[in-house]
Design a protein around this motif. Structure first.
Motif, short mmCIF file in Angstrom:
data_model
loop_
_atom_site.label_atom_id
_atom_site.label_comp_id
_atom_site.label_asym_id
_atom_site.label_seq_id
_atom_site.Cartn_x
_atom_site.Cartn_y
_atom_site.Cartn_z
N SER A 136 0.82 -1.21 0.00
CA SER A 136 0.00 0.00 0.00
C SER A 136 0.86 1.26 0.00
O SER A 136 0.54 2.24 -0.69
CB SER A 136 -0.92 0.00 1.22
OG SER A 136 -1.90 -1.01 1.10
N GLN A 137 1.94 1.24 0.75
CA GLN A 137 2.81 2.42 0.78
C GLN A 137 3.47 2.66 -0.58
O GLN A 137 3.54 3.80 -1.05
CB GLN A 137 3.88 2.23 1.86
CG GLN A 137 3.31 2.34 3.27
CD GLN A 137 4.35 2.05 4.34
OE1 GLN A 137 5.17 1.14 4.19
NE2 GLN A 137 4.33 2.81 5.42
N ALA A 138 3.92 1.59 -1.22
CA ALA A 138 4.52 1.75 -2.55
C ALA A 138 3.47 2.22 -3.55
O ALA A 138 3.76 3.07 -4.43
CB ALA A 138 5.14 0.43 -3.00
N HIS A 139 2.26 1.70 -3.42
CA HIS A 139 1.19 2.05 -4.37
C HIS A 139 0.79 3.52 -4.24
O HIS A 139 0.71 4.23 -5.26
CB HIS A 139 -0.02 1.15 -4.11
CG HIS A 139 -1.19 1.41 -5.01
ND1 HIS A 139 -1.15 1.16 -6.36
CD2 HIS A 139 -2.43 1.93 -4.75
CE1 HIS A 139 -2.32 1.50 -6.91
NE2 HIS A 139 -3.11 1.97 -5.94
N VAL A 140 0.58 3.97 -3.02
CA VAL A 140 0.12 5.36 -2.86
C VAL A 140 1.24 6.34 -3.21
O VAL A 140 0.97 7.44 -3.72
CB VAL A 140 -0.42 5.61 -1.45
CG1 VAL A 140 0.69 5.75 -0.42
CG2 VAL A 140 -1.33 6.83 -1.42
N SER A 141 2.49 5.97 -2.96
CA SER A 141 3.61 6.84 -3.35
C SER A 141 3.66 6.97 -4.87
O SER A 141 3.93 8.05 -5.40
CB SER A 141 4.93 6.27 -2.82
OG SER A 141 4.95 6.25 -1.41
N MET A 142 3.41 5.87 -5.56
CA MET A 142 3.37 5.92 -7.03
C MET A 142 2.19 6.76 -7.49
O MET A 142 2.32 7.58 -8.43
CB MET A 142 3.26 4.49 -7.59
CG MET A 142 3.11 4.40 -9.10
SD MET A 142 1.41 4.55 -9.70
CE MET A 142 0.65 3.11 -8.96
N LEU A 143 1.03 6.63 -6.86
CA LEU A 143 -0.13 7.44 -7.24
C LEU A 143 0.17 8.92 -7.12
O LEU A 143 -0.23 9.73 -7.97
CB LEU A 143 -1.33 7.06 -6.36
CG LEU A 143 -1.93 5.66 -6.54
CD1 LEU A 143 -3.04 5.43 -5.51
CD2 LEU A 143 -2.49 5.49 -7.95
#
Length: 466
Positions: A44-51
């Motif tokens: 989730s942290q990697a995903h939201v940082s990418m978003l």
């Protein structure tokens, strides 16, 4: 988690009313997938940082989400997150707690993501970590076996076939056989890890998303080597889980074989080794007993590992594309495999490194020539006699030895000559086990030079072990 919060599973967003309690009881998976909280939060942290990097969510909101997820992870680790069956799974628990910490910003997190590709990622991250843990434990047992092999480079014992004494080998050569097995296990876990280390995030429920995600960025942030290439396959593929389970099962079978020999060798009937008291148990009734439970449990764990593998194979054998809820049931066998294997490897490593091997008992078990009957046959082969003829001649000598009540090594040169004219007096020198090994220097054989080379090879290979 706030106990006053009315929990409603997010998967019922398009449905009316609340789920029947019987469906909830069947559907809930938090008792199993709760163990994946760390992988879920990392994803989730990697995903939201990418978003945020893609301009899909505000960067300030993404920073708040990442920081709050660190807190959620700490709370999971400390056991402060109360599992609520109505929240169904680990993903929902994380998102609900995140909402309590950052409010509406938590709603940004799920953009461009489904629980289908989310759980596929969680499992792949777990598999990568599980392979690393298993590899480290394999190295520890290999090092324990190698240390004992070095200490017993010259200790001789019978090698067995059909559990019958066959030919002499060194204890070092015998222990190195298990090092070879475990070395192949390491290779298998490395292959499983390589294939698992790709990110399925961005596959959505089955058909991706219209949002401009940077899938490769997310994969790099998670330490993965790339991204999956077919969204349908990505969310329904459990090959890596099955491969991990297979690697665990086969490694467990190797440990079961080692465990069986420990059980045999520690009996009074064999007397080849003694376990340290720290790795043995007593009897609840018979005070004189010393049981090799560590080895017996190693055998039992193999049955469990095989069952996990069969469970996963059966689960996916008839699933249509793409995701199906059947796959929820993969968590227990998947999570169980590496955990059980590491526990078993470490217990056996302790048992091996603290065990005492009884060299004099092993040497006595070689008897007085019976284990060297093949050497006598090969003596004739070296003199030009066909092997089958040589085999028959030594067989007659063995039968005579049994009738006469004298071992092969005690037969006279004249008696040997009566079984075949090519037997000379020098055949008597073939009944020295140490000399027999010195004549066995083909690659892979138990000759002293070969064993020394293998000890050096494995010492070098394991020098950088975990």
């Amino acid at each position: 988690m706030n106990a006053k919060t009315k929990a409603k599973p997010i998967s019922r967003a398009a449905l009316s009313g609340e789920a029947d309690p019987r469906l909830v009881a069947l559907s809930v998976s938090i008792q199993d997938d709760g163990a994946l909280y760390e992988e879920d939060i990392r994803g989730s942290q990697a995903h939201v940082s990418m978003l945020a990097a893609q301009g899909i969510v505000p960067k300030a909101a993404a920073r708040r989400i990442v920081a709050a997820l660190d807190q959620v992870c700490d709370e999971f680790a400390a056991g402060k997150i109360a599992f609520d069956p109505s929240l169904e799974d680990v993903h929902t628990h994380v998102e609900r707690r995140l909402g309590e910490l950052v409010g509406k910003d938590a709603g940004y997190l799920h953009a461009g993501r489904s629980r289908n590709d989310q759980v596929a990622l969680d499992e792949r991250l777990f598999i990568v970590r599980g392979c690393d843990r298993c590899d480290g434990a394999l190295v520890r047992l290999m090092q324990a076996l190698l240390a004992q092999a070095k200490a017993h480079e010259k200790t001789l014992l019978p090698g067995y076939t059909h559990l019958q004494r066959a030919q002499p080998v060194s204890l070092a050569h015998h222990l190195l056989a298990y090092v070879e097995m475990l070395g192949r296990d390491r290779e298998r876990f490395a292959e499983v890890r390589r294939r698992a280390a790709v990110s399925p995030l961005g596959s959505g429920a089955l058909a991706g998303t219209t949002l401009p995600l940077d899938r490769e960025r997310t994969a790099r942030a998670l330490g993965l080597a790339g991204v999956t290439q077919n969204s349908l396959d990505a969310v329904s593929d459990r090959d890596s889980a099955i491969e991990l389970s297979f690697a665990c099962a086969l490694a467990s079978v190797h440990l079961s074989r080692l465990g069986e020999e420990v059980v045999l060798w520690t009996t009074r009937e064999f007397g080849f080794m003694t376990l340290d008291d720290a790795f043995a148990t007593g009897s609840s009734l018979m005070p004189q007993k010393k049981n090799s439970d560590v080895a017996e449990l190693s055998r039992g764990r193999a049955a469990r590992a095989i069952g996990d593998l069969v469970s996963l194979l059966a689960m996916v054998k008839n699933l249509p594309l793409a995701y199906n809820r059947d796959l929820q049931e993969d968590k227990r066998p998947l999570l169980d495999g590496p955990r059980a294997l590491v526990l078993t490897l470490d217990a056996l490593a302790g048992a091996v490194e603290t065990a005492t091997f009884h060299a004099e008992v092993m040497r006595a078990a070689l008897g007085d020539g019976e284990a060297l009957a093949t050497d006598a046959a090969e003596y004739l082969v070296e003199k030009g006699v066909p092997f089958r003829e040589a085999h028959e001649a030594v067989g007659k000598a063995a039968a005579f030895s049994t009738r006469a009540g004298r071992p092969l090594a005690r037969l006279t040169a004249a008696e040997w000559a009566s079984f075949h004219p090519r037997f000379g007096a020098d055949v008597l020198r073939r009944f020295d086990p140490a000399e027999s090994l010195r004549r066995r220097e083909l690659p892979g054989a138990p000759g002293p030079k070969q064993v020394k080379a293998q000890l050096a090879r494995w010492s070098k290979a394991l020098r950088g072990g975990r």
